[in-house]
Motif scaffolding. Structure first.
Motif, mmCIF file in Angstrom:
data_model
loop_
_atom_site.group_PDB
_atom_site.id
_atom_site.type_symbol
_atom_site.label_atom_id
_atom_site.label_comp_id
_atom_site.label_asym_id
_atom_site.label_seq_id
_atom_site.Cartn_x
_atom_site.Cartn_y
_atom_site.Cartn_z
ATOM 1 N N LEU A 1 0.818 -1.476 -0.002
ATOM 2 C CA LEU A 1 -0.062 0.007 0.086
ATOM 3 C C LEU A 1 0.901 1.163 0.079
ATOM 4 O O LEU A 1 0.596 2.224 -0.662
ATOM 5 C CB LEU A 1 -1.051 0.132 1.167
ATOM 6 C CG LEU A 1 -1.920 -1.054 1.144
ATOM 7 C CD1 LEU A 1 -2.584 -1.131 2.462
ATOM 8 C CD2 LEU A 1 -2.823 -0.836 0.207
ATOM 9 N N TYR B 1 2.012 0.581 9.736
ATOM 10 C CA TYR B 1 0.839 1.174 9.325
ATOM 11 C C TYR B 1 1.070 2.266 10.392
ATOM 12 O O TYR B 1 0.172 2.305 11.619
ATOM 13 C CB TYR B 1 -0.386 0.213 9.411
ATOM 14 C CG TYR B 1 -1.683 1.073 9.115
ATOM 15 C CD1 TYR B 1 -1.689 1.394 7.829
ATOM 16 C CD2 TYR B 1 -2.581 1.077 9.803
ATOM 17 C CE1 TYR B 1 -2.918 1.909 7.320
ATOM 18 C CE2 TYR B 1 -3.927 1.568 9.368
ATOM 19 C CZ TYR B 1 -4.013 2.016 8.206
ATOM 20 O OH TYR B 1 -5.062 2.649 7.667
ATOM 21 N N LEU C 1 -3.760 6.816 3.231
ATOM 22 C CA LEU C 1 -4.621 6.201 2.765
ATOM 23 C C LEU C 1 -6.119 6.624 2.784
ATOM 24 O O LEU C 1 -6.915 6.922 1.845
ATOM 25 C CB LEU C 1 -4.674 4.834 3.383
ATOM 26 C CG LEU C 1 -5.648 3.492 3.052
ATOM 27 C CD1 LEU C 1 -5.440 3.215 1.621
ATOM 28 C CD2 LEU C 1 -5.613 2.394 3.991
ATOM 29 N N LEU D 1 -8.939 -2.553 -1.464
ATOM 30 C CA LEU D 1 -7.506 -3.197 -1.791
ATOM 31 C C LEU D 1 -7.382 -3.928 -3.442
ATOM 32 O O LEU D 1 -6.724 -3.439 -4.140
ATOM 33 C CB LEU D 1 -7.397 -4.407 -0.888
ATOM 34 C CG LEU D 1 -5.841 -5.068 -1.026
ATOM 35 C CD1 LEU D 1 -4.801 -4.335 -0.992
ATOM 36 C CD2 LEU D 1 -5.946 -6.510 -0.142
ATOM 37 N N MET E 1 -7.316 -0.934 -5.502
ATOM 38 C CA MET E 1 -6.053 -0.262 -5.589
ATOM 39 C C MET E 1 -5.098 -1.045 -6.807
ATOM 40 O O MET E 1 -4.209 -0.740 -7.282
ATOM 41 C CB MET E 1 -5.316 -0.118 -4.376
ATOM 42 C CG MET E 1 -6.316 1.015 -3.461
ATOM 43 S SD MET E 1 -5.405 1.107 -1.703
ATOM 44 C CE MET E 1 -3.988 2.014 -2.047
#
Length: 133
Positions: free
Chosen positions: A72, A90, A98, A122, A125
């Protein structure tokens, strides 16, 4: 479907459910129409897919593992939303990136503040921005 002699120019779909409108306001869950299209039912199906992407209910959550966070972060960095290190953590910067990304892509209704991501987001993306280049 209908609209002309062939019955092939327009199509519409209206689905109501109590409290299912955008943000819980109103009862119109799905209200789509296609006018003047060579393949209106096919186009209506495509629009329903877009509607589901933006407004559908979250059905599956994916835990944000270190490997997934790195993926990500890479996508977010390539799209200009994240400037930090690709480290699999994260943290607030990744979470903010995000959230900004999802807002930009009109997926804000699917953003989560816990350590999970909506599988629809997800998949979007990955499909749209692919693996690391």
């Amino acid at each position: 479907a209908g609209g002309d002699q062939r019955g092939k120019e327009s199509a519409a779909m209206l689905v109501v459910r109590e409290g299912a409108g955008y943000g819980g306001v109103g009862d119109r869950w799905v209200d789509l129409r296609v006018d003047d299209h060579a393949e209106p039912v096919k186009e209506l199906r495509r629009l329903l897919g877009v509607h589901t992407l933006y407004f559908g209910e979250t059905r599956e959550l994916v835990p944000l593992t270190a490997d997934l966070v790195r993926e990500l972060q890479d996508i977010l960095q390539r799209t200009g939303f994240y400037e930090g290190e690709i480290n699999g953590v994260y943290d607030d910067a990744t979470r903010d990136a995000l959230e900004d990304f999802q807002g930009w892509e009109n997926l804000e209704m699917r953003f989560r503040r816990d350590n999970q991501i909506d599988k629809v987001v997800l998949d979007y993306m990955r499909q749209r921005f692919g693996p690391k280049r």
